[in-house]
Write a protein that holds these residues in place. Structure first.
Motif, PDB file in Angstrom:
ATOM      1  N   ILE A 349       0.833  -1.203   0.000  1.00  0.00           N
ATOM      2  CA  ILE A 349       0.000   0.000   0.000  1.00  0.00           C
ATOM      3  C   ILE A 349       0.866   1.250   0.000  1.00  0.00           C
ATOM      4  N   LYS A 350       1.911   1.241   0.809  1.00  0.00           N
ATOM      5  CA  LYS A 350       2.818   2.395   0.848  1.00  0.00           C
ATOM      6  C   LYS A 350       3.425   2.634  -0.526  1.00  0.00           C
ATOM      7  N   ARG A 351       3.869   1.560  -1.188  1.00  0.00           N
ATOM      8  CA  ARG A 351       4.493   1.695  -2.507  1.00  0.00           C
ATOM      9  C   ARG A 351       3.488   2.242  -3.516  1.00  0.00           C
ATOM     10  N   LEU A 352       2.247   1.782  -3.408  1.00  0.00           N
ATOM     11  CA  LEU A 352       1.200   2.230  -4.314  1.00  0.00           C
ATOM     12  C   LEU A 352       0.932   3.727  -4.142  1.00  0.00           C
ATOM     13  N   ILE A 353       0.832   4.164  -2.888  1.00  0.00           N
ATOM     14  CA  ILE A 353       0.562   5.575  -2.607  1.00  0.00           C
ATOM     15  C   ILE A 353       1.739   6.447  -3.016  1.00  0.00           C
ATOM     16  N   LYS A 354       2.955   6.029  -2.657  1.00  0.00           N
ATOM     17  CA  LYS A 354       4.149   6.811  -3.000  1.00  0.00           C
ATOM     18  C   LYS A 354       4.289   6.967  -4.507  1.00  0.00           C
ATOM     19  N   SER A 355       3.976   5.880  -5.227  1.00  0.00           N
ATOM     20  CA  SER A 355       4.059   5.928  -6.689  1.00  0.00           C
ATOM     21  C   SER A 355       3.090   6.961  -7.251  1.00  0.00           C
ATOM     22  N   HIS A 356       1.891   7.007  -6.703  1.00  0.00           N
ATOM     23  CA  HIS A 356       0.898   7.968  -7.199  1.00  0.00           C
ATOM     24  C   HIS A 356       1.290   9.396  -6.827  1.00  0.00           C
ATOM     25  N   LEU A 357       1.811   9.592  -5.602  1.00  0.00           N
ATOM     26  CA  LEU A 357       2.246  10.929  -5.182  1.00  0.00           C
ATOM     27  C   LEU A 357       3.385  11.430  -6.063  1.00  0.00           C
ATOM     28  N   SER A 358       4.294  10.525  -6.421  1.00  0.00           N
ATOM     29  CA  SER A 358       5.405  10.902  -7.314  1.00  0.00           C
ATOM     30  C   SER A 358       4.877  11.323  -8.678  1.00  0.00           C
ATOM     31  N   LEU A 359       3.899  10.576  -9.163  1.00  0.00           N
ATOM     32  CA  LEU A 359       3.293  10.915 -10.456  1.00  0.00           C
ATOM     33  C   LEU A 359       2.665  12.312 -10.409  1.00  0.00           C
ATOM     34  N   LYS A 361       3.436  14.774  -8.458  1.00  0.00           N
ATOM     35  CA  LYS A 361       4.504  15.768  -8.358  1.00  0.00           C
ATOM     36  C   LYS A 361       5.146  16.020  -9.716  1.00  0.00           C
ATOM     37  N   GLU A 362       5.391  14.939 -10.460  1.00  0.00           N
ATOM     38  CA  GLU A 362       5.992  15.067 -11.789  1.00  0.00           C
ATOM     39  C   GLU A 362       5.067  15.833 -12.731  1.00  0.00           C
ATOM     40  N   LEU A 363       3.775  15.510 -12.672  1.00  0.00           N
ATOM     41  CA  LEU A 363       2.809  16.214 -13.520  1.00  0.00           C
ATOM     42  C   LEU A 363       2.742  17.695 -13.168  1.00  0.00           C
ATOM     43  N   ASP A 364       2.860  17.998 -11.872  1.00  0.00           N
ATOM     44  CA  ASP A 364       2.835  19.389 -11.426  1.00  0.00           C
ATOM     45  C   ASP A 364       4.042  20.149 -11.962  1.00  0.00           C
ATOM     46  N   VAL A 365       5.225  19.509 -11.931  1.00  0.00           N
ATOM     47  CA  VAL A 365       6.445  20.148 -12.444  1.00  0.00           C
ATOM     48  C   VAL A 365       6.296  20.454 -13.931  1.00  0.00           C
ATOM     49  N   LEU A 366       5.816  19.472 -14.694  1.00  0.00           N
ATOM     50  CA  LEU A 366       5.698  19.648 -16.145  1.00  0.00           C
ATOM     51  C   LEU A 366       4.570  20.613 -16.518  1.00  0.00           C
ATOM     52  N   SER A 367       3.573  20.743 -15.636  1.00  0.00           N
ATOM     53  CA  SER A 367       2.458  21.641 -15.939  1.00  0.00           C
ATOM     54  C   SER A 367       2.854  23.116 -15.870  1.00  0.00           C
ATOM     55  N   ARG A 368       4.037  23.410 -15.320  1.00  0.00           N
ATOM     56  CA  ARG A 368       4.508  24.801 -15.269  1.00  0.00           C
ATOM     57  C   ARG A 368       4.888  25.321 -16.653  1.00  0.00           C
ATOM     58  N   ARG A 421      18.620  14.218 -17.400  1.00  0.00           N
ATOM     59  CA  ARG A 421      18.750  13.397 -16.199  1.00  0.00           C
ATOM     60  C   ARG A 421      17.481  13.506 -15.331  1.00  0.00           C
ATOM     61  N   LEU A 422      16.940  14.720 -15.230  1.00  0.00           N
ATOM     62  CA  LEU A 422      15.713  14.920 -14.457  1.00  0.00           C
ATOM     63  C   LEU A 422      14.551  14.154 -15.072  1.00  0.00           C
ATOM     64  N   LEU A 423      14.380  14.289 -16.385  1.00  0.00           N
ATOM     65  CA  LEU A 423      13.259  13.624 -17.057  1.00  0.00           C
ATOM     66  C   LEU A 423      13.413  12.104 -17.054  1.00  0.00           C
ATOM     67  N   SER A 424      14.652  11.615 -17.032  1.00  0.00           N
ATOM     68  CA  SER A 424      14.877  10.164 -17.013  1.00  0.00           C
ATOM     69  C   SER A 424      14.352   9.546 -15.727  1.00  0.00           C
ATOM     70  N   GLY A 425      14.266  10.354 -14.656  1.00  0.00           N
ATOM     71  CA  GLY A 425      13.739   9.852 -13.394  1.00  0.00           C
ATOM     72  C   GLY A 425      12.231   9.925 -13.308  1.00  0.00           C
ATOM     73  N   PHE A 426      11.581  10.552 -14.300  1.00  0.00           N
ATOM     74  CA  PHE A 426      10.122  10.665 -14.307  1.00  0.00           C
ATOM     75  C   PHE A 426       9.500   9.362 -14.812  1.00  0.00           C
ATOM     76  N   SER A 427       8.268   9.117 -14.400  1.00  0.00           N
ATOM     77  CA  SER A 427       7.570   7.910 -14.843  1.00  0.00           C
ATOM     78  C   SER A 427       7.143   8.073 -16.298  1.00  0.00           C
ATOM     79  N   GLY A 432       4.301  10.651 -20.828  1.00  0.00           N
ATOM     80  CA  GLY A 432       3.319  10.369 -21.870  1.00  0.00           C
ATOM     81  C   GLY A 432       2.174  11.365 -21.858  1.00  0.00           C
ATOM     82  N   ARG A 433       1.720  11.709 -20.657  1.00  0.00           N
ATOM     83  CA  ARG A 433       0.599  12.641 -20.553  1.00  0.00           C
ATOM     84  C   ARG A 433       0.990  14.061 -20.961  1.00  0.00           C
ATOM     85  N   GLN A 434       2.174  14.495 -20.554  1.00  0.00           N
ATOM     86  CA  GLN A 434       2.534  15.901 -20.727  1.00  0.00           C
ATOM     87  C   GLN A 434       3.308  16.191 -22.009  1.00  0.00           C
ATOM     88  N   LEU A 435       4.269  15.316 -22.352  1.00  0.00           N
ATOM     89  CA  LEU A 435       5.143  15.632 -23.495  1.00  0.00           C
ATOM     90  C   LEU A 435       4.664  15.035 -24.804  1.00  0.00           C
TER      91      LEU A 435
END
Length: 442
Positions: A349-359, A361-368, A421-427, A432-435
Motif C-alpha cells: 500500500i505504501k508503494r502504491l501511494i508513494k508511486s501515485h504521489l510521485s506521479l 509531483k511530476e505532472l505538477d512540475v511539467l504543468s509549469r 537526467r531529471l526527465l529520465s527519473g520521471f515515470s 506520456g501525458r505531458q510531453l
C-alpha cells in the motif's frame, strides 16, 4: 587602519559561511574610508604589499581572539601576487596564527591578468598546493572573463555586483548573472553573488542554486565585535522558519475491526508521512470525509459503491484503492486503482501511494511549462540540437535558446544534461501525458 567584514550567507542554510575582509583607512580628519577608494595613492606609493599583509594579520588575529571558525576572503593585487616572496610570507602568517589554509581565499580581480607574470603563476600554484583557495572577483566586467578561469586553479567565482543588483530590472543583466552561475556550476566552482539588495534578487539566486550571497539586504560590512554577535545570533535570527512536512491522509474502510487495527499500525510504522484514519461504518466514514481532507481511501469490493458515493459528495479529491481478494481488476477511471490483496501488506500500500504521489509531483512540475515549451522540452529529451529543433519547429535559433532558458529556470536545472537526467527519473506515464500529447498536438 581597521578591518571591516562583509558577511557571505550560505543560500541553503541562511547562515554566515564566510566573510570578505574590507580594510578601511583613517584619513587625517578621522574619517574611515575603504582602502579601494585610495587605490591610486596606494599603488603610486608602493603600499599594496604592506596593506595586504597588515590586513591579513589583523583579520587572523580577530578570528583567533573571537574564536570564530569561518572562511576568510581577501583581495590581492597583481603586483602583490608577483612578489617572489609572497607565497612564503603568506605561509608564515598562516603558521603564526595556526590558521587552516583551506579557510583562506585570495580574490583576484578579473581585470588583473596574472597569466603573463611567471612569479604570480608560481605563487598561485604553490599556495593552491597548501590548500589556499582562489576566487575571480567581479566576474563579467572584464574583456576576457574566461581566460583566467581556464588557466588558474580557481575555486570560487564572484558575480559582479553591477549585474546582480540589476538582475530583476534588466533582462540582459539577468542573463549575464544566469550565465555566470551556469559557468561556475559547470566547472565545479563555488559561486558567490555580490550586491544583493532586494528580496526578489535573493529569491532568483536561490532558485538558480547560487552557493553564497552578500549585500546590504543580508548585512552591511561590520566590525569584528558586531560580526561575533551576528555569528552568535545567526542560528536564531537568520534561520528560515521550518515548515511542517505535509502529511498524506489515508482512510481505511473495513467492517473487520481487527484487520483495520493491524493495517493501520503497519502503515504508520512503514511511513511517518501518513496520517492513517479508520472507519468500520458508513456513518463514521462520512463524518471523516466532512472533517478531514482525505487523499487516499482503501477498501474492499463490498464497500466500493458506498465509498465512491462519499468521494463524489466530498469537496476534496480523493483517490480510491479497491482491494480484491485473489485477482487484479484493471479499470479505466483515473481515480480508481485495483490491487491484488491476497497477500495484503502495508509495504504494498505504501508503494502504491508513494508511486501515485510521485506521479502527481511530476505532472505538477511539467504543468509549469507552456505548450510550446513542452514541445521544445520533448525535443531536448530526444537529444536534438538547437539547430535541428529550430528547423523542425520552424522557429529561429534565438527563439529556441530563449525557450531553453525558460525551461531550465522552471525545472530548476542548468543545462541539457541535467534536464535529460531529471526527465529520465520521471515515470513514463507522466512523460506520456505531458510531453507526447503536446508533440502530437504540435
Amino acid at each position: 587602519m581597521v578591518n571591516y567584514y562583509q558577511p557571505q550567507y550560505d543560500i541553503r542554510t541562511n547562515k554566515v559561511a564566510a566573510v570578505e575582509v574590507l580594510p578601511r583607512i583613517r584619513t587625517l580628519d578621522g574619517v574611515l574610508v575603504y582602502a579601494n577608494k585610495r587605490q591610486p595613492f596606494i599603488e603610486r606609493n608602493g603600499l599594496e604589499h604592506t596593506l595586504f599583509f597588515t590586513s591579513l594579520r589583523m583579520a587572523m588575529l580577530d578570528m583567533t581572539l573571537s574564536s570564530l571558525d569561518i572562511n576568510l576572503s581577501i583581495n590581492v593585487s597583481k603586483n602583490t601576487l608577483s612578489d617572489k616572496a609572497f607565497c612564503s610570507s603568506v605561509a608564515d602568517v598562516l603558521n603564526e596564527f595556526r590558521f587552516n589554509p583551506k579557510k583562506l581565499t585570495l580574490e583576484i580581480n578579473e581585470h588583473a591578468d596574472c597569466l603573463d607574470v611567471l612569479d604570480a603563476l608560481i605563487n598561485i600554484t604553490n599556495l593552491k598546493l597548501l590548500g589556499v583557495g582562489f576566487a575571480i572577483e567581479n566576474f563579467g566586467n572584464g574583456t576576457n572573463p574566461y581566460g583566467q578561469l581556464t588557466s588558474l586553479p580557481v575555486t570560487e567565482l564572484k558575480v559582479s555586483r553591477s549585474y546582480v543588483k540589476k538582475a530583476m530590472k534588466h533582462y540582459g543583466s539577468q542573463q549575464i548573472v544566469f550565465g555566470a552561475i551556469s559557468v561556475a556550476q559547470s566547472l565545479g566552482l563555488r559561486c558567490v553573488a555580490e550586491g544583493v539588495e532586494d528580496i526578489a534578487t535573493l529569491e532568483y539566486l536561490k532558485q538558480n542554486k547560487v552557493d553564497y550571497a552578500q549585500g546590504r539586504l543580508l548585512s552591511k560590512p561590520v566590525t569584528i565585535t558586531k560580526l561575533t554577535r551576528l555569528m552568535a545570533n545567526s542560528n536564531t535570527t537568520r534561520r528560515p522558519t521550518k515548515r511542517a512536512k505535509k502529511r498524506t491522509t489515508v482512510l481505511l474502510v473495513d467492517t473487520r475491526i481487527s484487520r483495520l487495527a493491524s493495517l493501520k499500525k503497519s502503515l504508520e510504522l512503514q511511513s511517518a508521512d501518513f496520517t492513517v484514519l479508520t472507519a468500520s461504518t458508513r456513518k463514521k466514514a462520512k463524518q471523516l470525509f466532512s472533517d478531514k481532507a482525505i487523499s487516499f481511501v482503501i477498501c474492499d469490493e463490498s464497500h466500493r459503491r458506498e465509498v465512491e458515493r462519499l468521494i463524489a459528495e466530498s469537496p476534496n479529491a480523493s483517490h480510491l484503492f479497491v482491494l480484491h481478494e485473489n485477482y487484479v481488476e484493471p479499470r479505466i477511471p483515473e481515480n480508481l486503482y485495483y490491487q491484488d490483496a491476497s497477500h495484503l501488506s502495508a509495504v504494498k500500500i505504501k508503494r502504491l501511494i508513494k508511486s501515485h504521489l510521485s506521479l502527481e509531483k511530476e505532472l505538477d512540475v511539467l504543468s509549469r511549462l507552456s505548450s510550446q515549451e513542452k514541445v521544445v522540452l520533448n525535443q531536448i529529451y530526444q537529444g536534438e540540437a538547437c539547430k535541428k529543433i529550430a528547423r523542425d519547429l520552424d522557429i529561429s535559433f534565438k527563439t529556441v535558446s530563449t525557450y531553453k532558458t525558460r525551461i531550465f529556470q522552471k525545472l530548476g536545472v542548468h543545462n541539457d544534461i541535467e534536464c535529460v537526467r531529471l526527465l529520465s527519473g520521471f515515470s513514463p506515464e507522466a512523460l506520456g501525458r505531458q510531453l507526447v500529447l503536446e508533440k502530437e498536438t504540435a
